[in-house]
Design an enzyme around this catalytic site. Structure first.
Site, PDB file in Angstrom:
ATOM      1  N   GLU B  62      67.180  24.917  30.364  1.00 29.74           N
ATOM      2  CA  GLU B  62      67.182  24.366  29.005  1.00 29.74           C
ATOM      3  C   GLU B  62      66.035  24.887  28.155  1.00 29.74           C
ATOM      4  OE1 GLU B  62      67.719  22.606  31.739  1.00 29.74           O
ATOM      5  OE2 GLU B  62      69.808  22.001  31.451  1.00 29.74           O
ATOM      6  N   HIS B 131      72.311  10.720  32.366  1.00 27.45           N
ATOM      7  CA  HIS B 131      73.273  11.423  31.501  1.00 27.45           C
ATOM      8  C   HIS B 131      73.457  10.712  30.173  1.00 27.45           C
ATOM      9  CE1 HIS B 131      74.371  13.579  35.177  1.00 27.45           C
ATOM     10  NE2 HIS B 131      75.019  14.439  34.423  1.00 27.45           N
TER      11      HIS B 131
HETATM   12  C1  LIG Z   1      68.609  19.643  33.581  1.00 29.67           C
HETATM   13  C2  LIG Z   1      70.064  19.606  33.799  1.00 29.67           C
HETATM   14  N1  LIG Z   1      70.827  20.529  33.183  1.00 29.67           N
HETATM   15  C3  LIG Z   1      72.165  20.515  33.355  1.00 29.67           C
HETATM   16  C4  LIG Z   1      72.754  19.593  34.157  1.00 29.67           C
HETATM   17  C5  LIG Z   1      74.241  19.585  34.372  1.00 29.67           C
HETATM   18  N2  LIG Z   1      74.523  20.073  35.701  1.00 29.67           N
HETATM   19  C6  LIG Z   1      74.705  19.220  36.726  1.00 29.67           C
HETATM   20  S1  LIG Z   1      74.875  20.014  38.161  1.00 29.67           S
HETATM   21  C7  LIG Z   1      74.762  21.509  37.434  1.00 29.67           C
HETATM   22  C8  LIG Z   1      74.862  22.755  38.252  1.00 29.67           C
HETATM   23  C9  LIG Z   1      73.772  22.819  39.222  1.00 29.67           C
HETATM   24  O1  LIG Z   1      73.951  23.876  40.081  1.00 29.67           O
HETATM   25  P1  LIG Z   1      73.150  23.965  41.417  1.00 29.67           P
HETATM   26  O2  LIG Z   1      71.723  23.629  41.163  1.00 29.67           O
HETATM   27  O3  LIG Z   1      73.434  25.287  41.998  1.00 29.67           O
HETATM   28  O4  LIG Z   1      73.723  22.805  42.325  1.00 29.67           O
HETATM   29  P2  LIG Z   1      75.229  22.597  42.817  1.00 29.67           P
HETATM   30  O5  LIG Z   1      75.885  21.749  41.787  1.00 29.67           O
HETATM   31  O6  LIG Z   1      75.855  23.921  42.979  1.00 29.67           O
HETATM   32  O7  LIG Z   1      75.102  21.859  44.101  1.00 29.67           O
HETATM   33  C10 LIG Z   1      74.576  21.378  36.079  1.00 29.67           C
HETATM   34  C11 LIG Z   1      74.416  22.507  35.146  1.00 29.67           C
HETATM   35  C12 LIG Z   1      71.928  18.639  34.768  1.00 29.67           C
HETATM   36  N3  LIG Z   1      72.430  17.672  35.531  1.00 29.67           N
HETATM   37  N4  LIG Z   1      70.594  18.680  34.584  1.00 29.67           N
END
Ligand SMILES: Cc1ncc(C[n+]2csc(CCOP(=O)(O)OP(=O)(O)O)c2C)c(N)n1
Lengths: 320, 325
Positions: B62, B131
């Site tokens: 972000e 959220h």
């Molecule tokens: C700071 C933040 N940005 C965006 C999100 C939305 N979001 C939730 S999970 C995710 C993907 C995360 O990917 P990763 O860290 O690889 O974990 P995975 O979901 O693959 O287990 C996103 C973008 C969030 N929860 N927090």
């Protein structure tokens, strides 16, 4: 260190429990109003949490992320209370205030869980600092995804943890996707573990679908941390067999890729190894699976029969 | 008139502005390839139509997303970046609060930052407080930013087009629950000026001031009040910063009563600002104390009955209004 028969059994049990627990949630979240909100599962990644937590002691702290059911169950959280939390019931781990996304189970030293991607990584540096500060013989493990390694918090926390030799293991579950972005669409670096070099700590790539390998890597990193030698970054290569959440229909994940990884599913793998090596019989396996099925059934019954919190409960726990 | 949801209306605005001006591009987590393959989502289909040069999927970063907006905008581009959910703006906030909002001032008016930060907000989808956290008052506390919070699809489209054309940084907050509710949207090209409130219902007994999703609640409440012999005026602020004081004060001077309704928590919420303005400039017109109907001072709870309790509804509003009649 190769896992003992007891450790293998423990890991198999955790993996079976996690899978069974989440398969049930998968079903329940389709029923309107039953389990509200997002449903983010770790199907296919169970070997990571199971392998890591089998190498930990009760006093060790874990900081899970949004995909946390496996982490919590592996650390010994009560399945009924976790299930009730997913339902939003007063008997849930967090009285229904959290829901599935940020379940904290301090009883098993899962002190806090965050759904803010990357949010747990600096917190883990903090818990590890406290462990060192008070000369405790325990360490912290932080679970996060490949996507989280793109947040500034990852880099700041690894640098700090390394600088101060903090007893923490950073466990990156690289499931090949961060949301809808495939690994190579969000970072040029092939192995997240390579980033350890930038902070002068060991970085290890592990087959994340091999519970024994995850266990062995965690044992090594834990010994290092306890010896005062500082943090380790372990990257577990695994795969997100389902969508990001249950409302994600995986349109961007190639069918063949999903199928190929299902072949590498960590559950039949460990089960097969144990049977082949004569570490357990088919009858013992059947009995274990039956016991786990009952545990999950009981967890669902507990969640269903529990009441929702009273509205007055909304105002409690904001402050001490 | 076409019927569009707010998601579709935002989508049309983005589309039209991208067609109009090559300097407009969008960036964010999953703005191109998304985990929501849903045509009602605001950026659906844009990648296909405008290509990966103009529809940029970013890493989960972000701070970099907001910095990208600041840097590319001072070069003359018109970035529209997305922060997936309002609470994650904290990670982007150094770039928004310390940079986007201040750098023009620091340059003595020589540099401009024509950027838009879009974010989803609101409670009601069972995700919990990391959220769901309405932080518009934080944003409105930053001189140099404009803060827009539309309550209808038509307003969202017209305001977003203005935001993209505006030479100032604009924070554009979309309530997620509005993405799926259709409303009329003009077919022809139009914009809606930033900083102009809209009287959504004319009335004579009380001014209900609101914005975003709560405008719908205000209109429902006004309906119930009408059945009880109270003629409510509903003022949709649409923009919090700069604030349309004139429409606000004109309405309150006419009705003599004020109830402010927002979903955000009470203490430090923007209702306090509205009440202060009315107390300063229209106190003599008030026939009764003003009232605030807001979320309680707690993080948004997950459990369905608690989350429902958190979100102000038309009954809370009606009760507050009847209390000062
Ligand atoms: C700071 C933040 N940005 C965006 C999100 C939305 N979001 C939730 S999970 C995710 C993907 C995360 O990917 P990763 O860290 O690889 O974990 P995975 O979901 O693959 O287990 C996103 C973008 C969030 N929860 N927090």
């Amino acid at each position: 260190m190769q896992p003992s028969k007891e450790k293998l059994l423990e890991m198999l049990r955790t993996m079976l429990l996690t899978r069974c627990f989440e398969d049930k949630l998968m079903e329940l979240c389709q029923i309107p109003g039953k389990v509200p909100g997002m449903m983010i599962l770790c199907t296919g990644q169970e070997a990571v949490a199971s392998g890591v937590c089998a190498a930990l002691e009760q006093d060790d702290v874990i900081i899970p992320n949004h995909r946390s059911h496996g982490h919590l169950l592996a650390k010994g959280a009560d399945p009924g209370e976790v299930m009730a939390e997913c339902f939003g019931k007063i008997t849930g781990c967090n009285k229904g205030k959290s829901g599935t996304l940020h379940i904290a189970v301090p009883e098993v030293n899962a002190l806090c869980t965050t759904t803010v991607v990357g949010g747990g990584i600096p917190i883990a540096a903090g818990t590890a600092f406290a462990q060192k500060y008070t000369s405790r013989k325990s360490i912290t493990v932080c679970f996060f995804g490949d996507g989280a390694a793109d947040e500034g918090s990852f880099h700041e926390a690894l640098n700090l943890a390394s600088l101060w030799d903090l007893p923490v293991i950073f466990v990156c579950e690289n499931n090949l996707y961060a949301g809808a972005q495939r690994h190579e669409e969000h970072t040029r670096i092939r192995d997240i573990a390579d980033r350890a070099a930038a902070y002068a700590m060991p970085g290890e790539v592990v087959d994340g679908n091999d519970a024994g390998a995850v266990y062995a890597a965690t044992v090594r990193a834990r010994e290092r941390a306890l010896a005062g030698l500082g943090p380790t970054l372990i990257e577990c290569k695994t795969y997100r067999c389902r969508g990001h959440g249950e409302s994600d229909h995986q349109v961007y994940q190639p069918r063949e890729e999903i199928e190929a990884w299902k072949e590498k599913c960590p559950l039949p793998r460990l089960r097969g190894e144990m049977l082949a090596q004569g570490l357990m019989t088919h009858e013992e396996l059947d009995r274990l699976e039956e016991e786990i099925r009952k545990t999950v059934e009981e967890a669902v019954r507990f969640a269903e029969e529990s009441p929702y919190p009273d509205v007055a409960e909304a105002f409690t726990d904001v402050y001490v | 008139m076409q019927q569009l949801t707010m998601g579709q209306a935002v989508n049309q605005a983005l589309r039209e502005e991208m067609l109009r001006d090559f300097n407009v591009f969008i960036a964010g987590e999953g703005v191109g390839v998304s985990i929501h393959d849903n045509p009602l989502m605001p950026t659906a289909g844009l990648l296909k139509d405008f290509g990966p040069e103009r529809v940029k999927d970013t890493p989960v970063s972000e701070a970099a997303i907001a910095g990208l907006a600041v840097g590319s905008s001072v070069m003359g581009l018109r970035p529209v970046v997305e922060i997936m959910f309002n609470p994650f703006v904290t990670i982007a906030s150094d770039m928004i609060v310390n940079h986007a909002a201040k750098l023009r001032y620091l340059s003595g008016g020589k540099s401009t930052f024509p950027l838009v930060v879009r974010m989803k907000s609101g409670a009601g989808f069972g995700a919990g407080c990391q959220h769901s956290h309405n932080l518009e008052a934080w944003m409105a506390h930053c001189p140099g930013l404009k803060v827009v919070m539309p309550g209808t699809p038509a307003d969202a489209k017209g305001l977003l087009k203005s935001a993209i054309r505006d030479d100032n940084p604009v924070v554009f907050i979309e309530d997620m629950m509005l993405y799926f509710i259709p409303g009329p949207v003009p077919e022809e090209e139009y914009t809606i000026p930033i900083g102009k409130a809209d009287v959504k219902r004319v009335g004579s007994d009380v001014s209900i001031v609101s914005w975003s999703k709560m405008v719908g609640v205000a209109l429902k409440g006004a309906q119930i009040l009408a059945e009880n012999g109270v003629d409510a005026e509903v003022v949709d602020l649409r923009t919090l910063l700069p604030l349309d004081r004139e429409t606000l004060l004109t309405s309150v001077r006419k009705t003599g009563r004020l109830v402010v309704l927002h979903e955000a928590t009470r203490t430090g919420g923007f209702a306090g600002e509205i009440c202060a303005i009315v107390a300063e400039d229209a106190l003599n017109s008030l026939k009764a104390p003003f009232r605030r109907v807001t979320g309680p001072d707690i993080p948004v709870p997950f459990s369905p009955p608690l989350e429902r309790f958190y979100i102000p509804d038309e009954n809370n509003l009606v009760e507050a209004v009847l209390g000062i009649m």
